[in-house]
Design an enzyme around this catalytic site. Structure first.
Site, short mmCIF file in Angstrom:
data_model
loop_
_atom_site.label_atom_id
_atom_site.label_comp_id
_atom_site.label_asym_id
_atom_site.label_seq_id
_atom_site.Cartn_x
_atom_site.Cartn_y
_atom_site.Cartn_z
N PRO A 11 0.36 16.53 -2.46
CA PRO A 11 -0.22 16.81 -1.92
C PRO A 11 -1.39 16.76 -1.19
O PRO A 11 -2.56 18.06 -0.31
CB PRO A 11 -0.43 18.64 -1.77
CG PRO A 11 -0.33 18.87 -3.49
CD PRO A 11 0.18 17.43 -3.95
N CYS A 12 -2.51 15.79 -0.72
CA CYS A 12 -3.23 15.38 -0.46
C CYS A 12 -3.07 16.20 1.64
O CYS A 12 -4.83 16.32 1.88
CB CYS A 12 -3.64 14.19 0.41
SG CYS A 12 -2.40 12.85 0.86
N HIS A 13 -2.21 16.30 1.84
CA HIS A 13 -2.52 17.71 3.29
C HIS A 13 -2.80 18.43 3.03
O HIS A 13 -3.33 19.18 3.76
CB HIS A 13 -1.22 17.79 3.84
CG HIS A 13 -0.22 17.80 3.01
ND1 HIS A 13 0.88 17.69 1.68
CD2 HIS A 13 0.32 19.15 2.69
CE1 HIS A 13 1.60 18.15 1.17
NE2 HIS A 13 1.50 19.74 1.75
#
Length: 286
Positions: free
Chosen positions: A247-249
């Site tokens: 989850p780089c978001h």
């Protein structure tokens, strides 16, 4: 993805962009509905079906003030524990277990000649994705914004000498359940990643950020044991080979601003708001 699904997500994305660009004017539902060429009734219904909340509630999740509050909460003992365990708040959202295995040099040498990769295309709430897997786990997931042919070409650029089959396997099916809101179907998700030891450490740390929570690049660097390597951590985040699952978001600027995203800031806002609504709905039902 059907033509209707593509149109619906396109309208959601247009609405989010309009909200973000005009938030100071506090646009009315009628204004946003007109912008996406829908009646207020149909827009409200479509948006709530997608996000689980009204457009007005969703807009609150995208405010800088909300983001700053989440970053502050991450420093409390309760949510620090949530970060470490991968669980969300006091109501456990899920017990998702993601196992990461780094590729050996022998697996990716000579352009991945030793690898057999299955790939397929699938729908998600944020547009079509391409997902690819080896016999050990997911090695690639990306949003398809420029057609399937271009998406496949980008995958093959990472492993030009691998053998490829367009095939949906169990590894992919398990991973794609992450896009449903009934995560009881999820089994163990396996990732098989090509990266340096440092990159894999950053990606593993990212997996501990709970759904609906956010972290800053500085906090992520500290959690990854590289407190003074903010820029290197940022580069590792940007090179994430598995969209959404890693989850780089959930990494934003310490100012509360969303910042950059490989697949565009509108999609990043869409995912952050969608996950915030998912978390809050789960907490309310516990």
């Amino acid at each position: 993805m059907t033509a209707q699904q593509e149109l619906d997500y396109s309208r959601i994305a247009q609405a989010i962009s309009y909200f973000k660009e005009n938030f100071k004017a506090q646009p009315k539902l009628e204004d946003v509905a007109e912008h996406v060429h829908l009646s207020p009734f149909h827009f409200q219904r479509m948006f709530k079906e997608w996000a689980g909340v009204t457009p007005k509630q969703f807009l609150q999740y995208l405010s800088v003030e909300h983001a700053k509050d989440i970053l502050k909460q991450a420093d409390t003992n309760l949510l620090a524990t949530a970060f470490e365990t991968g669980l969300s708040g006091t109501g456990r959202l899920h017990d998702l277990f993601v196992k990461v295995e780094g590729m050996t040099p022998g697996e990716y040498k000579n352009g991945g000649a030793a690898l057999h990769i299955n790939y397929s295309f699938a729908d998600s709430p944020f547009g079509k994705v391409i997902v690819a897997s080896t016999t050990k786990g997911i090695c690639h997931m990306a949003f398809v914004d420029e057609g399937e042919e271009k998406a496949l070409k980008l995958l093959k650029a990472n492993y030009p000498n691998a053998a490829y089959s367009q095939l949906v396997d169990v590894i992919q099916q398990n991973a794609l359940f992450v896009f449903t809101q009934d995560w009881s179907k999820l089994q163990e998700i396996k990732l098989h990643l090509k990266g340096t030891d440092f990159q894999i450490k950053v990606w593993e740390t990212l997996l501990k950020v709970p759904v609906g929570m956010l972290t800053s690049y500085a906090a992520l660097a500290k959690k990854a044991g590289s407190e003074n390597a903010h820029r290197a951590v940022g580069t590792a985040v940007a090179s994430n080979p598995v969209a959404f699952l890693i989850p780089c978001h959930r990494v934003i600027k310490s100012t509360g601003e969303v910042g950059q995203y490989h697949w565009g800031p509108t999609r990043k806002n869409a995912i952050i708001g969608w996950e915030a609504a998912l978390k809050d709905n789960a907490v309310m039902t516990h």
